[in-house]
Scaffold this motif. Structure first.
Motif, PDB file in Angstrom:
ATOM      1  N   HIS A   1       7.575  11.741  -4.598  1.00 39.46           N
ATOM      2  CA  HIS A   1       6.504  10.867  -4.112  1.00 39.46           C
ATOM      3  C   HIS A   1       5.303  11.691  -3.687  1.00 39.46           C
ATOM      4  O   HIS A   1       4.157  11.396  -4.004  1.00 39.46           O
ATOM      5  CB  HIS A   1       6.964  10.095  -2.869  1.00 39.46           C
ATOM      6  CG  HIS A   1       7.850   8.938  -3.166  1.00 39.46           C
ATOM      7  ND1 HIS A   1       7.441   7.861  -3.893  1.00 39.46           N
ATOM      8  CD2 HIS A   1       9.132   8.693  -2.819  1.00 39.46           C
ATOM      9  CE1 HIS A   1       8.431   6.993  -3.978  1.00 39.46           C
ATOM     10  NE2 HIS A   1       9.467   7.475  -3.339  1.00 39.46           N
ATOM     11  N   MET A   2       5.603  12.741  -2.942  1.00 39.96           N
ATOM     12  CA  MET A   2       4.545  13.521  -2.327  1.00 39.96           C
ATOM     13  C   MET A   2       3.689  14.218  -3.373  1.00 39.96           C
ATOM     14  O   MET A   2       2.457  14.202  -3.294  1.00 39.96           O
ATOM     15  CB  MET A   2       5.225  14.550  -1.446  1.00 39.96           C
ATOM     16  CG  MET A   2       4.319  15.170  -0.465  1.00 39.96           C
ATOM     17  SD  MET A   2       5.324  16.184   0.622  1.00 39.96           S
ATOM     18  CE  MET A   2       4.229  17.588   0.698  1.00 39.96           C
TER      19      MET A   2
ATOM     20  N   ILE B   1       0.852  -1.191   0.000  1.00 38.42           N
ATOM     21  CA  ILE B   1       0.000   0.000   0.000  1.00 38.42           C
ATOM     22  C   ILE B   1       0.888   1.242   0.000  1.00 38.42           C
ATOM     23  O   ILE B   1       2.088   1.152   0.263  1.00 38.42           O
ATOM     24  CB  ILE B   1      -0.942   0.046   1.227  1.00 38.42           C
ATOM     25  CG1 ILE B   1      -0.129   0.078   2.529  1.00 38.42           C
ATOM     26  CG2 ILE B   1      -1.902  -1.130   1.214  1.00 38.42           C
ATOM     27  CD1 ILE B   1      -0.970   0.310   3.777  1.00 38.42           C
ATOM     28  N   ARG B   2       0.290   2.399  -0.318  1.00 37.47           N
ATOM     29  CA  ARG B   2       0.986   3.673  -0.169  1.00 37.47           C
ATOM     30  C   ARG B   2       0.396   4.388   1.043  1.00 37.47           C
ATOM     31  O   ARG B   2      -0.662   5.015   0.930  1.00 37.47           O
ATOM     32  CB  ARG B   2       0.833   4.502  -1.439  1.00 37.47           C
ATOM     33  CG  ARG B   2       1.779   4.042  -2.564  1.00 37.47           C
ATOM     34  CD  ARG B   2       1.395   4.633  -3.899  1.00 37.47           C
ATOM     35  NE  ARG B   2       0.137   4.054  -4.384  1.00 37.47           N
ATOM     36  CZ  ARG B   2      -0.479   4.429  -5.510  1.00 37.47           C
ATOM     37  NH1 ARG B   2       0.034   5.396  -6.253  1.00 37.47           N
ATOM     38  NH2 ARG B   2      -1.597   3.843  -5.883  1.00 37.47           N
ATOM     39  N   PRO B   3       1.072   4.281   2.198  1.00 38.69           N
ATOM     40  CA  PRO B   3       0.513   4.893   3.412  1.00 38.69           C
ATOM     41  C   PRO B   3       0.199   6.375   3.241  1.00 38.69           C
ATOM     42  O   PRO B   3      -0.754   6.884   3.840  1.00 38.69           O
ATOM     43  CB  PRO B   3       1.615   4.681   4.456  1.00 38.69           C
ATOM     44  CG  PRO B   3       2.374   3.497   3.972  1.00 38.69           C
ATOM     45  CD  PRO B   3       2.341   3.588   2.473  1.00 38.69           C
ATOM     46  N   LEU B   4       0.978   7.075   2.395  1.00 36.65           N
ATOM     47  CA  LEU B   4       0.752   8.507   2.216  1.00 36.65           C
ATOM     48  C   LEU B   4      -0.656   8.790   1.697  1.00 36.65           C
ATOM     49  O   LEU B   4      -1.267   9.808   2.052  1.00 36.65           O
ATOM     50  CB  LEU B   4       1.810   9.076   1.260  1.00 36.65           C
ATOM     51  CG  LEU B   4       1.860  10.588   1.100  1.00 36.65           C
ATOM     52  CD1 LEU B   4       2.065  11.293   2.429  1.00 36.65           C
ATOM     53  CD2 LEU B   4       2.977  10.976   0.131  1.00 36.65           C
TER      54      LEU B   4
ATOM     55  N   VAL C   1       4.240   9.654   8.789  1.00 39.28           N
ATOM     56  CA  VAL C   1       4.007   9.842   7.359  1.00 39.28           C
ATOM     57  C   VAL C   1       5.094   9.075   6.586  1.00 39.28           C
ATOM     58  O   VAL C   1       6.207   9.553   6.418  1.00 39.28           O
ATOM     59  CB  VAL C   1       4.026  11.328   6.983  1.00 39.28           C
ATOM     60  CG1 VAL C   1       3.780  11.491   5.485  1.00 39.28           C
ATOM     61  CG2 VAL C   1       2.981  12.096   7.774  1.00 39.28           C
ATOM     62  N   CYS C   2       4.725   7.867   6.157  1.00 44.75           N
ATOM     63  CA  CYS C   2       5.649   7.049   5.373  1.00 44.75           C
ATOM     64  C   CYS C   2       5.485   7.432   3.908  1.00 44.75           C
ATOM     65  O   CYS C   2       4.418   7.272   3.331  1.00 44.75           O
ATOM     66  CB  CYS C   2       5.333   5.570   5.596  1.00 44.75           C
ATOM     67  SG  CYS C   2       6.322   4.464   4.594  1.00 44.75           S
ATOM     68  N   MET C   3       6.550   7.963   3.307  1.00 40.75           N
ATOM     69  CA  MET C   3       6.450   8.491   1.945  1.00 40.75           C
ATOM     70  C   MET C   3       6.582   7.401   0.877  1.00 40.75           C
ATOM     71  O   MET C   3       6.235   7.631  -0.283  1.00 40.75           O
ATOM     72  CB  MET C   3       7.543   9.536   1.706  1.00 40.75           C
ATOM     73  CG  MET C   3       7.612  10.634   2.759  1.00 40.75           C
ATOM     74  SD  MET C   3       6.209  11.769   2.678  1.00 40.75           S
ATOM     75  CE  MET C   3       6.780  12.868   1.380  1.00 40.75           C
ATOM     76  N   GLN C   4       7.135   6.257   1.236  1.00 45.70           N
ATOM     77  CA  GLN C   4       7.365   5.204   0.256  1.00 45.70           C
ATOM     78  C   GLN C   4       6.232   4.168   0.291  1.00 45.70           C
ATOM     79  O   GLN C   4       5.547   4.039   1.302  1.00 45.70           O
ATOM     80  CB  GLN C   4       8.679   4.477   0.550  1.00 45.70           C
ATOM     81  CG  GLN C   4       9.886   5.379   0.567  1.00 45.70           C
ATOM     82  CD  GLN C   4      10.270   5.775   1.987  1.00 45.70           C
ATOM     83  OE1 GLN C   4       9.423   6.083   2.809  1.00 45.70           O
ATOM     84  NE2 GLN C   4      11.548   5.758   2.271  1.00 45.70           N
TER      85      GLN C   4
ATOM     86  N   VAL D   1      -2.804   8.734   4.675  1.00 43.68           N
ATOM     87  CA  VAL D   1      -2.605   9.908   5.535  1.00 43.68           C
ATOM     88  C   VAL D   1      -3.340  11.112   4.966  1.00 43.68           C
ATOM     89  O   VAL D   1      -4.161  11.733   5.648  1.00 43.68           O
ATOM     90  CB  VAL D   1      -1.100  10.192   5.699  1.00 43.68           C
ATOM     91  CG1 VAL D   1      -0.879  11.545   6.367  1.00 43.68           C
ATOM     92  CG2 VAL D   1      -0.431   9.084   6.520  1.00 43.68           C
TER      93      VAL D   1
END
Lengths: 359, 359
Positions: free
Chosen positions: B48-49, A278-281, B271-274, A284
């Motif tokens: 990523h963001m 998954i992509r936690p971002l 906040v996990c960016m990956q 969030v």
């Protein structure tokens, strides 16, 4: 007695020793047992499952390298009751000759045995097996035993809907219309939820979802279920739906986190056996909740049997076929293809190959 | 005016054109701006963001290949107010000379600009920047502006605790004691939660967690935080704790899903960016909820400033250093190491290298 045994990732029909009841047990003759998606998962991925179970401290996990016994959606007839030495603690709520269902656990010291996932105890894929008499529920007189066999999967649906806390005024999105997705739709319909928007690649299953009360059912290859919800909900799309994930394949959670609106709660009823990315971002920035759910409690199980018997929830669309022991392996293969059947019941005197049937 | 500009994954001190207020803006001179973990994340992982932001439909995302401006934890002094043509809609709640904080958004047509993540608008890493006057909150007279600068990160902590709904009688487990973990501990302490069990590899940060009210703080290399909670909770361990994840690195969610007890809710504030891998089956069999949280609402932001000013929540342990613009890059490097500092404030007249400071 005859039984369908899981051996080396295959189903083999074998002659096994008759089970020997201990005090407090009911010896039961199989009438029908539904094939569950988790039976298919288990036959294919049992090693993952036992690893995780052991890691989480569950006792009585089984060894997938040895023979084991599947089947946890049974209805059976009581052949014999081995009276408990302590009738106050374990009154027998059933009598010889009764048709019964029960939660799939056998009470043993020091731990419950999960029936349907055991090397040592037969379950719904055997002609005879043992239940804990005190956990048995009598099938109400007049209820078709084939409907009673749906108590277990329908209880999973009820538990998931209960955990979601969904109430009238909130939309429901159901991802996947296999047995659990359809059970969810049946309960959401019974609760008056509107709209219920579902997705499912199989045309057959889409039709069943509509029959069970879904207001919009789309093929996810043509339109995402979230887009369909937005289209149907209109101004109601200002409030996020409750999303019910009933697919359980890798990638599904990430896809949902990508597509659902902010503040969405995703009830994860699908059982993905593999690691998943998954992509936690995404979670969030949208404040998503992933709420994993499992099984049901005994009250929910009993309430489900009652609701089926009273006709408060409609289960007839769920059963699509019947098969005898010799056709069980074929039935698994058919269910893996997903387009022909939804729920096939194994019946001791069933046909040699999966055969369409309607309730 | 001078500014610390993010350019090619580095921080460069540069001279930039003074900002030009539009009607309704306040022109503000920086007094102090905290360096946030998400500033570090952004400088390293901005691509990523912005990908995720664009995918989720956020407007006004920035281009990480061009110069952009960080800093969203500021306190500033109002230099000028560009009166709005419509004083009813936008009354100015502040006056020239006031010290102010605000939620990090600048009102523009057609969308808010997220200050601190913009190519076009300066924010807390610049000597001067623009705020929307109507969003400004006056720092109460007598409150040290360096404490007021903690309003933003403390509001994140308050929002997370609010979303969890935790109340006395339930234990809290805090994973990671960076600024957000420490903010969580401060609020949980203020709410009377007991026990608060935390984990953090840095000895310095463990000591701060204890100072802020955590009842047990362990080094996760010696004991898992869940084991520590079981040890401390005794019979209270019959009820699952609320777990607050404040680390945000790949693998942390899976580790928690593996170790927490059944029925645990995990509030994901890190906040996990990956992309990250989990085992959904762990979530299913234990009925875990992963509840991702983000930011705060304006009420929570205002309540946080008030609570800091009234002394209802203790923030003094959070600030560990100060630095001028020329030392900002060094401060980032120091914070990446995590053992020396927790929160460093950038101050226009601060020292050329990160320097320890206590409130």
């Amino acid at each position: 007695v005859r039984a369908v045994v899981a051996r080396n990732h295959q189903l083999i029909v074998d002659e096994v020793l008759p089970p020997t009841p201990s005090p407090g047990d009911a010896l039961v003759a199989l009438r029908a047992c539904g094939i569950c998606g988790s039976d298919l998962h288990t036959l294919r991925h049992a090693e993952h499952m036992t690893d995780v179970a052991a890691a989480t401290g569950l006792e009585n996990t089984f060894d997938p390298a040895a023979d084991y016994h599947l089947g946890h959606e049974w209805v059976g007839e009581v052949l014999d009751l081995a009276e408990s030495p302590d009738p106050v603690v374990v009154p027998a709520p059933v009598a010889v000759g009764d048709l019964v269902v029960s939660v799939p656990y056998l009470v043993r010291d020091p731990a419950f045995v999960p029936l349907g996932f055991s090397n040592d105890y037969y379950a719904g894929y055997a002609e005879q097996f043992l239940l804990t008499a005190a956990l048995c529920l009598r099938v109400p007189n007049g209820l078709d035993p084939r409907r009673a066999a749906l108590t277990e999967p329908m209880a999973v649906g009820l538990h998931t809907v209960n955990r979601s806390g969904i109430a009238a005024g909130t939309a429901a999105v159901v991802v996947g219309c296999g047995p659990i997705g359809l059970a969810l739709i049946a309960w959401l319909t019974a609760r008056g939820i509107e709209p219920i928007v579902a997705s499912e690649p199989s045309e057959r299953r889409r039709a069943l979802a509509t029959a069970l009360g879904a207001h919009e059912v789309v093929d996810p290859r043509s339109e995402s279920v979230v887009d369909a919800w937005r289209r149907v909900a209109g101004l109601g799309a200002m409030q996020p739906p409750v999303v019910f994930e009933a697919v359980g394949i890798p990638g599904m959670l990430d896809e949902l986190m990508f597509t659902v609106p902010s503040q969405t709660r995703v009830m994860v009823a699908g059982v993905c056996m593999q690691p998943d990315t998954i992509r936690p971002l995404l979670g969030v920035v949208k404040e998503i909740s992933l709420e994993f759910v499992f099984a049901y409690d005994t009250d929910e199980f009993a309430a489900t049997l009652r609701a089926i018997a009273e006709g408060d929830v409609d289960v007839s669309a769920l059963v699509t076929g019947t098969v005898g022991f010799d056709g069980a392996a074929d039935a698994f293969a058919t269910l893996e293809r997903a387009d022909e059947h939804v729920k096939i019941l194994i019946e001791p005197d069933g046909p040699a190959a999966p055969t369409p049937m309607e309730l």
